[in-house]
Design an enzyme around this catalytic site. Structure first.
Site, short mmCIF file in Angstrom:
data_model
loop_
_atom_site.label_atom_id
_atom_site.label_comp_id
_atom_site.label_asym_id
_atom_site.label_seq_id
_atom_site.Cartn_x
_atom_site.Cartn_y
_atom_site.Cartn_z
N HIS A 22 5.67 -10.35 -6.60
CA HIS A 22 6.28 -10.61 -5.28
C HIS A 22 6.71 -12.06 -5.14
O HIS A 22 6.05 -12.97 -5.65
CB HIS A 22 5.28 -10.30 -4.15
CG HIS A 22 5.05 -8.84 -3.93
ND1 HIS A 22 5.87 -8.06 -3.14
CD2 HIS A 22 4.09 -8.02 -4.39
CE1 HIS A 22 5.41 -6.82 -3.12
NE2 HIS A 22 4.32 -6.76 -3.88
N ASP A 57 5.28 0.36 -4.05
CA ASP A 57 6.32 -0.65 -4.32
C ASP A 57 6.28 -1.14 -5.77
O ASP A 57 7.02 -2.07 -6.13
CB ASP A 57 6.22 -1.82 -3.32
CG ASP A 57 4.87 -2.52 -3.35
OD1 ASP A 57 3.85 -1.84 -3.55
OD2 ASP A 57 4.83 -3.75 -3.17
N HIS A 88 -7.51 -6.19 -6.19
CA HIS A 88 -6.42 -5.70 -5.32
C HIS A 88 -6.44 -4.17 -5.29
O HIS A 88 -6.28 -3.56 -4.24
CB HIS A 88 -5.09 -6.24 -5.83
CG HIS A 88 -3.90 -5.74 -5.08
ND1 HIS A 88 -3.65 -6.10 -3.78
CD2 HIS A 88 -2.91 -4.87 -5.43
CE1 HIS A 88 -2.54 -5.49 -3.37
NE2 HIS A 88 -2.08 -4.73 -4.34
N ASP A 125 -0.11 -7.70 -8.46
CA ASP A 125 -0.46 -8.20 -7.12
C ASP A 125 -1.82 -8.89 -7.13
O ASP A 125 -2.50 -8.93 -6.10
CB ASP A 125 -0.49 -7.05 -6.11
CG ASP A 125 0.89 -6.57 -5.72
OD1 ASP A 125 1.88 -7.14 -6.21
OD2 ASP A 125 0.99 -5.62 -4.92
ZN LIG Z 1 -0.20 -3.70 -4.58
#
Ligand SMILES: [Zn+2]
Length: 252
Positions: free
Chosen positions: A167, A56, A107, A129
């Site tokens: 995000h 993503d 992460h 992230d």
């Molecule tokens: Zn990630």
């Protein structure tokens, strides 16, 4: 220079930086929204910055390279599409401004952050992230200490630093933050404001007031961790508090 989010997939933001018809995008998880914006505004894509290579964050790269074949792809050298590898301590210029690269594992093992310092000495951190507003990313098995150190390092920046996570998880993260600190008025206020999207970027000062993972030395946060199973003798160990909160969040 302008910085704006392009919504992608379910809840991703692709950050787009542009000035004088030249652009950089960060973590393009898909291409079409980026291409639409750039074509409409007659902007050329110069560079893609990758923080890490989860689908993503990278699935739009090949389509963007078809549209903009001269585009440079910056990121960890472990990934095939990267033609300009960077690592901890790398420095380069974007729009005449300095960008530094930090290696912030946790992460993923090779997660990077891009820190741009603007003309007014304000820092803009593209942190992928690793840190979200009111939260942090999931942690690789066995990497709690690395993630904790990476968040501490981000937390060492100036309070007016602007953070650009990848995000829009803010509202859900704030529900968790509220469960830990029900009396925290900054969390309550942020929860009301999180109805208006995007909630990002955010300042580091704001995160210090609302983000449980940056507040692990607060008595109420430690008390909540103890209630959730942290052994009392570990209450003075920040990594143990962090690990308890992160595992709790996985099930929240
Ligand atoms: Zn990630």
């Amino acid at each position: 220079m302008q910085i704006l989010p392009i919504s992608a997939l379910t809840d991703n933001y692709i950050w787009l930086l542009h000035q004088e018809k030249q652009a950089v995008v960060v973590d393009p998880g898909e291409a079409q929204g980026v291409i639409d914006y750039l074509v409409e505004h007659e902007i050329t894509l110069n560079t893609i910055w990758l923080t890490h290579t989860h689908y993503d964050h990278v699935d739009g790269v090949s389509a963007l390279l078809q549209q903009f074949p001269q585009c440079v792809v910056t990121g960890s050298g472990r990934w095939g599409a990267v033609n300009w590898p960077v690592t901890e301590g790398s420095r380069f210029a974007a729009f005449g401004q300095q960008v530094s690269v930090w290696h912030i594992p946790g992460h993923t093992e090779d997660h990077l952050a891009y820190i741009l310092t603007d003309d007014e000495s304000r820092q803009h951190v593209f942190c992928g992230d690793t840190l979200f507003s009111a939260g942090c990313g999931r942690v690789l098995p066995g990497a709690m200490a690395k993630m904790f150190a990476s968040l501490q390092r981000l937390n060492s920046l100036s309070p007016d630093t602007l953070l650009y996570p990848a995000h829009e998880y803010t509202a859900a993260n704030l529900r968790f933050a509220h469960a830990i600190e029900p009396d925290n008025e900054a969390i309550q206020k942020a929860s009301r404001q999180a109805e208006t999207l995007p909630t990002l970027p955010v300042t580091l000062a704001h995160e210090r007031a609302i983000n449980p993972f940056l507040r692990i030395s607060q008595p109420q946060v430690i008390a909540a961790a103890i209630q959730h199973g942290l052994p009392r003798q570990n209450a003075n160990q920040p990594l143990a508090v962090f690990t308890c909160l992160r595992e709790w969040k996985n099930q929240f």
